[in-house]
Design an enzyme around this catalytic site. Structure first.
Site, PDB file in Angstrom:
ATOM      1  N   GLY A 133     -18.459  17.496 -39.846  1.00 26.58           N
ATOM      2  CA  GLY A 133     -17.248  17.155 -40.565  1.00 26.58           C
ATOM      3  C   GLY A 133     -17.293  15.722 -41.059  1.00 26.58           C
ATOM      4  O   GLY A 133     -18.352  15.112 -41.162  1.00 26.58           O
ATOM      5  N   CYS A 134     -16.132  15.155 -41.364  1.00 28.13           N
ATOM      6  CA  CYS A 134     -16.026  13.791 -41.883  1.00 28.13           C
ATOM      7  C   CYS A 134     -16.670  12.797 -40.929  1.00 28.13           C
ATOM      8  O   CYS A 134     -16.391  12.795 -39.727  1.00 28.13           O
ATOM      9  CB  CYS A 134     -14.550  13.446 -42.070  1.00 28.13           C
ATOM     10  SG  CYS A 134     -14.245  11.722 -42.486  1.00 28.13           S
ATOM     11  N   PHE A 135     -17.538  11.925 -41.465  1.00 34.71           N
ATOM     12  CA  PHE A 135     -18.237  10.998 -40.567  1.00 34.71           C
ATOM     13  C   PHE A 135     -17.340   9.900 -40.025  1.00 34.71           C
ATOM     14  O   PHE A 135     -17.716   9.191 -39.099  1.00 34.71           O
ATOM     15  CB  PHE A 135     -19.514  10.424 -41.171  1.00 34.71           C
ATOM     16  CG  PHE A 135     -19.423   9.822 -42.555  1.00 34.71           C
ATOM     17  CD1 PHE A 135     -18.257   9.280 -43.061  1.00 34.71           C
ATOM     18  CD2 PHE A 135     -20.564   9.797 -43.363  1.00 34.71           C
ATOM     19  CE1 PHE A 135     -18.201   8.721 -44.322  1.00 34.71           C
ATOM     20  CE2 PHE A 135     -20.526   9.244 -44.638  1.00 34.71           C
ATOM     21  CZ  PHE A 135     -19.340   8.691 -45.112  1.00 34.71           C
ATOM     22  N   TRP A 136     -16.136   9.722 -40.562  1.00 31.92           N
ATOM     23  CA  TRP A 136     -15.188   8.820 -39.921  1.00 31.92           C
ATOM     24  C   TRP A 136     -14.839   9.340 -38.524  1.00 31.92           C
ATOM     25  O   TRP A 136     -14.716   8.566 -37.579  1.00 31.92           O
ATOM     26  CB  TRP A 136     -13.902   8.713 -40.746  1.00 31.92           C
ATOM     27  CG  TRP A 136     -14.067   8.118 -42.102  1.00 31.92           C
ATOM     28  CD1 TRP A 136     -15.137   7.413 -42.571  1.00 31.92           C
ATOM     29  CD2 TRP A 136     -13.125   8.185 -43.174  1.00 31.92           C
ATOM     30  NE1 TRP A 136     -14.922   7.038 -43.869  1.00 31.92           N
ATOM     31  CE2 TRP A 136     -13.695   7.482 -44.277  1.00 31.92           C
ATOM     32  CE3 TRP A 136     -11.866   8.748 -43.324  1.00 31.92           C
ATOM     33  CZ2 TRP A 136     -13.032   7.350 -45.501  1.00 31.92           C
ATOM     34  CZ3 TRP A 136     -11.203   8.622 -44.526  1.00 31.92           C
ATOM     35  CH2 TRP A 136     -11.790   7.915 -45.610  1.00 31.92           C
ATOM     36  N   CYS A 137     -14.684  10.670 -38.425  1.00 35.69           N
ATOM     37  CA  CYS A 137     -14.359  11.292 -37.137  1.00 35.69           C
ATOM     38  C   CYS A 137     -15.537  11.247 -36.171  1.00 35.69           C
ATOM     39  O   CYS A 137     -15.402  10.829 -35.019  1.00 35.69           O
ATOM     40  CB  CYS A 137     -13.927  12.738 -37.346  1.00 35.69           C
ATOM     41  SG  CYS A 137     -12.398  12.966 -38.274  1.00 35.69           S
TER      42      CYS A 137
END
Length: 303
Positions: A133-137
């Protein structure tokens, strides 16, 4: 998926055969992993390779769950294909007594790509690369773990030309948003990182994590060496055969070709923007969940 030449398509997709003694891996003896030329999935370890004097690379064992067997079109031989993309590899033979395992995977060199073992003397840290998923997460999740030295968001699976946020967000590249984790294996094992990876996202949704939709958000483990390949495939088989995810996991396990770090403004996103709604609603619950999970792992409690 790799772009194939016409002859590679003939062998891998049309089940052709290269001429004996013509392939680059016939007499190849370096340490590393042999992966599928079409999809990069790890197939064979170098220690399973032996000289069968048959004109093609020979292996007496495969990485668990990496190779699928089919009855050949001639109705007699057993064809072997990549379990991930079903690219043609060759044939498997038993009863020849060439090695103690008494089996020979006869594989076309052109169906394979070799990944040498990464050995860096004096380096006490290992690397792991995950897309969930989103690499911020995912950056925030792995940064919360003891034993993790650095977590770098980036892109993997595509080419250097389109390894940028604007292109990847379009969903038209082969890239995945990933994190590369540098960790101390004396403090946290690769298997623990895998457990955290699978528990920190939904591995049953194809090309999607929540409201983040597109192939750049697909679930994937990019492996760095043969030990990681074995660990990831073993855990994938175990999770796919039981529990709430039985038969539904879509996670890919594939060899890492190249990691491209993301733009600087993505680094430590949760740390710098923690009060934003996305961070509070999406990222923070994942981080809290993983901290609790890691506490269980340290005590060897059931996950």
């Amino acid at each position: 998926m790799t772009n194939l030449t016409d002859f590679e398509k003939y062998v891998i997709e049309q089940k052709g055969t290269e001429r004996p003694f013509s392939g680059e891996y016939v007499n190849h003896d370096a340490e590393g992993i042999y992966c599928c030329k079409k999809c990069n999935a790890p197939l064979y370890r170098s220690e399973s390779k032996f000289n069968a004097h048959c004109g093609w690379p020979a292996f007496d064992d495969e990485i668990k769950a990496a190779v699928k067997r089919n009855i050949d079109a001639d109705g007699e031989r057993i064809e072997i294909v990549c379990a991930h993309c079903e690219g043609h590899l060759g044939h498997v033979f038993e009863g020849e007594f060439l090695t103690p395992k008494n089996i020979r995977h006869c594989v076309n060199s052109i169906s394979l790509i070799f990944k040498p073992t990464n050995v860096i003397p004096g380096l006490s840290y290992d690397l792991a690369t995950f897309g969930g998923g989103c690499f911020w997460c995912t950056e925030a999740v792995f940064s919360a773990l003891a034993g993790v030295k650095t977590v770098v968001p980036g892109y993997a699976g595509g080419t250097a030309e389109d390894a940028n946020y604007k292109a990847v967000c379009n969903g038209t590249t082969a890239h995945v948003e990933v994190v590369q984790v540098q960790f101390d294996p004396n403090i946290i094992s690769y298997e623990s990182l895998l457990a955290v990876f699978w528990q920190s996202h939904d591995p049953t949704t194809l090309d999607r994590q929540g409201n983040d939709i597109g192939p750049q958000y697909r679930s994937v483990v990019f492996i760095h060496n043969e030990k990681q390949a074995e660990a990831a495939n073993n855990m994938l088989v175990e999770l796919s055969n039981a529990g709430i995810w039985q038969g539904r996991i879509v996670t890919e396990v594939t060899a890492l070709n190249h990691f491209y770090p993301a733009e600087n403004y993505h680094k430590d996103y949760f740390e710098h923007h923690g009060e934003q709604p996305y961070c509070q609603i999406v990222i923070k619950p994942k981080v809290d969940k993983v901290k609790a999970l890691f506490a269980k792992l340290l005590k060897n409690d059931p996950i």
